[in-house]
Structures are given as C-alpha cells and as structure tokens.
Design a protein around this motif. Structure first.
Motif: not given
Length: 184
Positions: A51-59
């Motif tokens: 989730n953290l990586l996905d959020n970072r990827k989205q950002k």
C-alpha cells in the motif's frame, strides 16, 4: 492472556529432543529468529508495504502527469509568446519603414517650404535692390544735371555780354508772342 503465558512457560520447559520449544541461546538462534521475524514481517507487512509503495507510485505518477501538463502549458505559452514576438517584430518593422518614409516626406516638405520662403523673400529683395538702383541712378542724374547746369551757367556768364543777353531776351519774347498769336 494467562493462557498465553502458561503455554510459553510450558514450552520453555519442553525437552528439545524432537519437540517444539524456545532456544534461549541468542547466538545460535539469531539467524532462525531473524528469518522467522522477516517472514512474519513480509507476510503481514506485505500489504502495508505494498500500500505504501502503491501510494508512493501514485504520487509519483500524479507528479509526472502534473509536470507533463505544466510542461505542455508552458510550451503553449512559449509558442503564444513567440507568435506575439513575431507579430510585434513585424509591427515594429512596419513602424520603422513608415517612420523612415514619414521622415523623408517631412524632410522634402521642409526643403520645399524653405525654397518657397526663399523665393518669397527673393522677390522683395529684388524689388528693394531695383528700387535702390533706380534711386541711385536718379541721384546720379540729378548730380550730373546740377553739374551740367552749373557749368553751363559758368560758361554763359563768362561768354555772355550785355548785347548777347539782350538779343537772347528779345528772341525769347518774340517766341512767346508767336506762341500767343497761334493760340488766339
């Protein structure tokens, strides 16, 4: 919770020959404990990390999209500015050409006006010069006439005697009588 503590105490006393138990030797069990902890962390932390990586990827993707949009907007503004610059340069060229043309026209107008003023001033000047010449000629004529008259009088006075004087007067009187008789 007491059941959890009791079972851990029970397991710690369990013989290690073939059974399950805790090894209290820290140095010997370090790799095993680390691999168990890492396994648990990976299993349970996988979702959080992903989730953290996905959020970072989205950002990051949103930042890239925003940057691309800003770049596109800046490119559009740059193109508009270039178009305006070309228009301004074209207009400045027209103004420059028109300015040079207007300067040439005004220069010609000034030259023509100066020439006309010169001609207008030339006529009175010529008239004044002609008038002064005529006046000088008249003065010279008068002086010449006076001198001639003085000479003639001097010559007459020196050559005129009383007999010649009387004959001239009689002759003049005779002329006057003849003129009077012709008019009557």
């Amino acid at each position: 919770m007491e059941n959890g503590i009791d079972s851990s105490i029970f397991l710690s006393y369990w013989p290690s020959a073939g059974g399950f138990g805790f090894n209290t030797n820290i140095l010997g069990t370090n790799l095993i404990n680390l691999s168990v902890v890492l396994g648990v962390l990976i299993y349970f932390g996988k979702g959080v990390l992903s989730n953290l990586l996905d959020n970072r990827k989205q950002k990051i993707l949103n930042t890239i999209r925003n940057s691309e949009e800003l770049c596109k907007g800046a490119t559009d503004q740059l193109e508009k500015a270039r178009t305006r610059l070309r228009e301004v340069e074209r207009r400045a060229g027209e103004i420059r050409v028109n300015g040079y043309s207007q300067i040439e026209r005004e220069k010609e107008d000034l030259i023509n006006a100066a020439y006309e003023n010169l001609e207008r001033l030339e006529d009175p000047k010529n008239e004044t010069v002609h008038f002064e010449q005529q006046r000088a000629i008249d003065q010279v004529r008068q002086q010449v006439s006076r001198q001639a008259l003085r000479r003639a009088l001097g010559t007459l006075n020196s050559r005129l005697n009383s007999e010649l004087h009387l004959r001239t007067i009689n002759h003049s009187i005779g002329l006057l009588r003849a003129m009077r008789n012709t008019t009557d």
